[in-house]
Enzyme design. Structure first.
Site, PDB file in Angstrom:
ATOM      1  N   ASP A  68      48.687  39.495  38.950  1.00 24.03           N
ATOM      2  CA  ASP A  68      47.971  38.245  39.162  1.00 24.03           C
ATOM      3  C   ASP A  68      46.624  38.550  39.808  1.00 24.03           C
ATOM      4  O   ASP A  68      46.562  39.285  40.794  1.00 24.03           O
ATOM      5  CB  ASP A  68      48.791  37.330  40.071  1.00 24.03           C
ATOM      6  CG  ASP A  68      48.329  35.881  39.973  1.00 24.03           C
ATOM      7  OD1 ASP A  68      47.756  35.496  38.935  1.00 24.03           O
ATOM      8  OD2 ASP A  68      48.543  35.142  40.943  1.00 24.03           O
ATOM      9  N   TYR A  87      42.579  36.917  40.958  1.00 23.10           N
ATOM     10  CA  TYR A  87      42.079  35.995  41.994  1.00 23.10           C
ATOM     11  C   TYR A  87      40.630  35.736  41.603  1.00 23.10           C
ATOM     12  O   TYR A  87      39.717  35.957  42.379  1.00 23.10           O
ATOM     13  CB  TYR A  87      42.201  36.776  43.309  1.00 23.10           C
ATOM     14  CG  TYR A  87      42.018  36.091  44.611  1.00 23.10           C
ATOM     15  CD1 TYR A  87      42.675  34.904  44.931  1.00 23.10           C
ATOM     16  CD2 TYR A  87      41.197  36.670  45.594  1.00 23.10           C
ATOM     17  CE1 TYR A  87      42.522  34.327  46.175  1.00 23.10           C
ATOM     18  CE2 TYR A  87      41.053  36.096  46.837  1.00 23.10           C
ATOM     19  CZ  TYR A  87      41.725  34.917  47.125  1.00 23.10           C
ATOM     20  OH  TYR A  87      41.577  34.360  48.361  1.00 23.10           O
ATOM     21  N   HIS A 140      38.018  28.958  44.118  1.00 21.43           N
ATOM     22  CA  HIS A 140      39.327  29.077  44.757  1.00 21.43           C
ATOM     23  C   HIS A 140      39.277  30.061  45.926  1.00 21.43           C
ATOM     24  O   HIS A 140      39.734  29.749  47.036  1.00 21.43           O
ATOM     25  CB  HIS A 140      40.363  29.539  43.724  1.00 21.43           C
ATOM     26  CG  HIS A 140      41.697  29.900  44.312  1.00 21.43           C
ATOM     27  ND1 HIS A 140      42.536  28.977  44.915  1.00 21.43           N
ATOM     28  CD2 HIS A 140      42.349  31.095  44.401  1.00 21.43           C
ATOM     29  CE1 HIS A 140      43.634  29.586  45.333  1.00 21.43           C
ATOM     30  NE2 HIS A 140      43.537  30.869  45.047  1.00 21.43           N
ATOM     31  N   GLU A 164      49.889  26.993  41.493  1.00 16.80           N
ATOM     32  CA  GLU A 164      48.584  27.575  41.171  1.00 16.80           C
ATOM     33  C   GLU A 164      48.410  27.442  39.665  1.00 16.80           C
ATOM     34  O   GLU A 164      49.177  28.013  38.891  1.00 16.80           O
ATOM     35  CB  GLU A 164      48.479  29.036  41.630  1.00 16.80           C
ATOM     36  CG  GLU A 164      48.589  29.173  43.144  1.00 16.80           C
ATOM     37  CD  GLU A 164      48.032  30.476  43.711  1.00 16.80           C
ATOM     38  OE1 GLU A 164      48.022  31.495  42.991  1.00 16.80           O
ATOM     39  OE2 GLU A 164      47.615  30.462  44.890  1.00 16.80           O
ATOM     40  N   GLU A 192      46.895  28.377  36.409  1.00 15.80           N
ATOM     41  CA  GLU A 192      46.254  29.608  35.956  1.00 15.80           C
ATOM     42  C   GLU A 192      46.356  29.724  34.439  1.00 15.80           C
ATOM     43  O   GLU A 192      47.128  29.018  33.784  1.00 15.80           O
ATOM     44  CB  GLU A 192      46.951  30.836  36.584  1.00 15.80           C
ATOM     45  CG  GLU A 192      47.080  30.756  38.093  1.00 15.80           C
ATOM     46  CD  GLU A 192      47.522  32.053  38.738  1.00 15.80           C
ATOM     47  OE1 GLU A 192      47.630  33.082  38.031  1.00 15.80           O
ATOM     48  OE2 GLU A 192      47.762  32.044  39.954  1.00 15.80           O
ATOM     49  N   GLN A 239      54.372  32.861  52.423  1.00 18.41           N
ATOM     50  CA  GLN A 239      53.251  33.762  52.121  1.00 18.41           C
ATOM     51  C   GLN A 239      52.399  34.062  53.365  1.00 18.41           C
ATOM     52  O   GLN A 239      52.021  35.216  53.609  1.00 18.41           O
ATOM     53  CB  GLN A 239      52.397  33.109  51.032  1.00 18.41           C
ATOM     54  CG  GLN A 239      51.217  33.927  50.543  1.00 18.41           C
ATOM     55  CD  GLN A 239      50.342  33.150  49.534  1.00 18.41           C
ATOM     56  OE1 GLN A 239      50.712  32.072  49.072  1.00 18.41           O
ATOM     57  NE2 GLN A 239      49.200  33.721  49.206  1.00 18.41           N
ATOM     58  N   TYR A 256      52.259  38.172  54.404  1.00 18.45           N
ATOM     59  CA  TYR A 256      51.328  38.841  53.484  1.00 18.45           C
ATOM     60  C   TYR A 256      50.441  39.920  54.125  1.00 18.45           C
ATOM     61  O   TYR A 256      49.771  40.659  53.385  1.00 18.45           O
ATOM     62  CB  TYR A 256      50.465  37.818  52.742  1.00 18.45           C
ATOM     63  CG  TYR A 256      49.173  37.443  53.402  1.00 18.45           C
ATOM     64  CD1 TYR A 256      49.160  36.637  54.517  1.00 18.45           C
ATOM     65  CD2 TYR A 256      47.952  37.914  52.911  1.00 18.45           C
ATOM     66  CE1 TYR A 256      47.974  36.291  55.129  1.00 18.45           C
ATOM     67  CE2 TYR A 256      46.759  37.575  53.524  1.00 18.45           C
ATOM     68  CZ  TYR A 256      46.777  36.758  54.631  1.00 18.45           C
ATOM     69  OH  TYR A 256      45.606  36.422  55.236  1.00 18.45           O
ATOM     70  N   LYS A 260      55.767  34.248  46.428  1.00 17.66           N
ATOM     71  CA  LYS A 260      55.433  34.078  45.015  1.00 17.66           C
ATOM     72  C   LYS A 260      56.576  34.481  44.086  1.00 17.66           C
ATOM     73  O   LYS A 260      56.641  34.016  42.955  1.00 17.66           O
ATOM     74  CB  LYS A 260      54.246  34.984  44.665  1.00 17.66           C
ATOM     75  CG  LYS A 260      53.013  34.813  45.528  1.00 17.66           C
ATOM     76  CD  LYS A 260      52.129  33.717  45.011  1.00 17.66           C
ATOM     77  CE  LYS A 260      50.729  33.805  45.591  1.00 17.66           C
ATOM     78  NZ  LYS A 260      49.835  32.816  44.958  1.00 17.66           N
ATOM     79  N   THR A 264      44.426  31.212  40.568  1.00 18.14           N
ATOM     80  CA  THR A 264      44.153  29.775  40.528  1.00 18.14           C
ATOM     81  C   THR A 264      42.780  29.483  39.949  1.00 18.14           C
ATOM     82  O   THR A 264      41.787  30.091  40.347  1.00 18.14           O
ATOM     83  CB  THR A 264      44.206  29.194  41.954  1.00 18.14           C
ATOM     84  OG1 THR A 264      45.456  29.516  42.526  1.00 18.14           O
ATOM     85  CG2 THR A 264      44.016  27.682  41.935  1.00 18.14           C
TER      86      THR A 264
END
Lengths: 396, 396
Positions: free
Chosen positions: A110, A112, A117, A184, A186, A225, A229, A238, A330
């Site tokens: 994934d 970013y 965002h 999110e 996407e 998260q 994280y 996630k 996102t």
């Protein structure tokens, strides 16, 4: 034999012809395309001889692995075949079939890639920092690996995840169902043919490797998260579920949707310089929350292109495989009603929005979210992505 | 028929019997165990009828998926069979076979379970922080997903990865081969039978799911990692390659190695409380750099147990599958010569060590690293893990 008609305004006309996997009444999974409100079985339409034997498989992986020239050839045959007379047994109303995960997911990464965002999250999480973006953000498409096993098809219920959370004032973490469950919105890109270890994919060759695109909802438990994280990135916040749309829209169907990406300043390193472009995609998403559209994220605003993501992913020699899925992160536009996550739309929960007459911040049990999208297709048409839908059920 | 003998002091006696995949002269991949300095073909030894058809497959996945009761039964049969007369064609000298990746990797997660390693890195990266550990570290086993496609078997050359790096004083990032290429000496755990989505694996049931253990070298480009990892964790700094040993040592062979884990203070949340233990493993590793042992990391010092890692990984409902691999993170003990990464051994490169008479910090082209390990086996024996070996070749 049947001649198929496409309803006026359908997003699934001859310009689209996405690929998916269906079954009838618990029967075997089979490969199909969608035309209007029908699925058309590829094996029964095109045959299963020779190279077409892949149309007898229960996922798209075999077909995708055959490579770009074959994707072009099959699309041409498919366009001709569905425009003519079609065997009756190849056609089923969409309402009468079950749709399945269209491909077996190999590795999933994934990214970013939306500046809006990343900037919004920076402002929310690091309000004292003058620059909301991290120093690396404009130099490389930041991304992380996620869990392939929990990628599910649209319509799969999402069980509210439990986990550890700890607010800044809490003396110790507590365990329980997430209280900040988010989405999110996407786009996901599916690798058809990968690269061997040690042989990076240049930006200019990404088109030969990317088979198509899907809608992708990276469900996110913000409280889990936030606590977990540091320093290795998101994990259990996630990994419980990600929802994909059942139709893979071929990159070949998105020619008319290709637009320039935003100017990248500072200039990127040569291995990320755009070639073979433009690689922006003029895809308009909609986020439906309990049936009400609460956001319209524009994919065209994304800073990093899918070609750059794939080039970056492999520049260290990492191999990709048929079925690799990489998602954009996102999608958020510059306007408030273009934000693709509820944490942004409600500013961390501080500014609730009204959904069907009720104030909402994060997801409640019973809530249903659907992502939808459409894009320009050939000859002035519009093409659709179907939907990535999921309903929240209580923690078990 | 042949009667096999095991050399005095071999780490591959009847107490071990690991599982692997071999081939001869480019022939098909087949499943085997190792006894002394020979591989013994499982299909030719035990047959391939009925449930034993899995011994005709090119990976261990089919056998692993059959579950714990079957692992116990096959191990018992195997112990009896290799102690008796063995068909000649089932036996090959180790030197005459190629060994392959023993299982197809589903999802791969890397943890960070050594307090000494996490503390050392904290001191190196955040010297001003009074507590070298992050606030979450003692509450949950921190981990992240990595790339399954780049897990390779021992003996595979490692191409020096290229990527972006930027020192704190550099005005902009530069692209090129990594100049801080490192290792991480780890143990990997292989999931035999996974859990369904939404059905977490309790600590007390981990034993039913974990098939065995391998040595694992998580090659790490520290310069790439340092620039990319905020805020979503490591990606290209790790994804180019990870090396596993060719033999999966069954958890059933490690009964005599099980010891108490270090006391966990503060107390962990109930879902992480140890059950069915002890779950520490008294495995002694060795890190060989160009043939010289430079470190002896003790697995017994690890703070988080494999059972806790698996319980944490699934507590949010995330599914695991046959072939899932989760690794411990760098194994470092309290002493300097027990550190499992060169960044710790050389204190970020500031304190070179002497290897074969040369001062070294990070890896040079041509360097070769091998991880080895042994543990107590049944009846006072010791059992081995083979090795995870790789040689650095120049960037392409």
């Amino acid at each position: 034999m049947t001649r198929l008609s496409v309803p006026e305004g359908s997003l699934f006309g001859l310009a689209n012809l996405p690929y998916g996997v269906y079954s009838i009444a618990g029967g075997p999974r089979r490969i199909a395309t969608r035309l209007g409100d029908h699925v058309v079985d590829l094996g029964l339409l095109l045959g299963t001889e020779g190279e077409d034997a892949v149309f007898d498989e229960p996922t798209l992986n075999g077909f995708m692995a055959q490579g770009h020239a074959r994707w072009v050839a099959v699309r041409t045959r498919l366009q001709e075949a569905v425009a003519g007379e079609v065997p009756d047994d190849a056609v089923h109303p969409l309402a009468e079939v079950a749709l399945h995960l269209p491909f077996e997911v190999a590795d999933y990464v994934d990214f970013y890639a939306s500046e809006h965002h990343a900037s919004n999250l920076g402002r929310l999480f690091r309000p004292d920092n003058p620059d909301p973006l991290m120093p690396n953000w404009k130099h490389l498409p930041v991304g992380y690996h996620g869990r392939s096993a929990s990628v599910v098809v649209s319509g799969t219920d999402i069980v509210r995840p439990s986990g550890q959370r700890k607010g800044p004032q809490d003396p110790a973490p507590v365990f329980g169902p997430s209280v900040r469950l988010d989405i999110e919105a996407e786009l996901g890109f599916v690798v058809g043919t990968g690269n061997a270890m040690g042989e990076p994919i240049p930006v200019g060759e990404a088109e030969q490797h990317i088979f198509g695109a899907v809608l992708f909802n990276d469900w996110s438990a913000r409280d889990i998260q936030a606590w977990e994280y540091v320093p290795l990135g998101p994990n259990l916040g996630k990994s419980f579920a990600s929802t994909v749309s059942p139709w893979v829209v071929p990159l070949l169907a998105l020619e008319a949707a290709r637009v320039a990406t935003p100017t990248q300043e500072p200039a990127v390193l040569p291995y990320l310089a755009m070639e073979g472009g433009p690689w922006g995609l003029d895809i308009d998403l909609e986020v439906e929350w309990n049936g009400e559209v609460v956001s319209r994220p524009p994919y065209a605003a994304m800073y990093w292109s899918p070609a750059q993501m794939l080039a970056h992913l492999t520049v260290n020699g990492a191999p990709t495989r048929t079925g690799d899925l990489f998602a954009s992160g996102t999608i958020s536009g510059p306007e408030k009603d273009q934000r693709g996550a509820f944490i942004e739309l409600t500013w961390g929960g501080a500014e609730p929005i009204v959904v069907k007459g009720e104030e909402r911040t994060f997801l409640q049990d019973g809530d249903e979210v659907a992502l939808l999208a459409s894009a320009p297709g050939a000859d002035g048409s519009r093409i659709g992505f179907g939907e990535a839908r999921g309903r929240i059920v209580p923690a078990s």
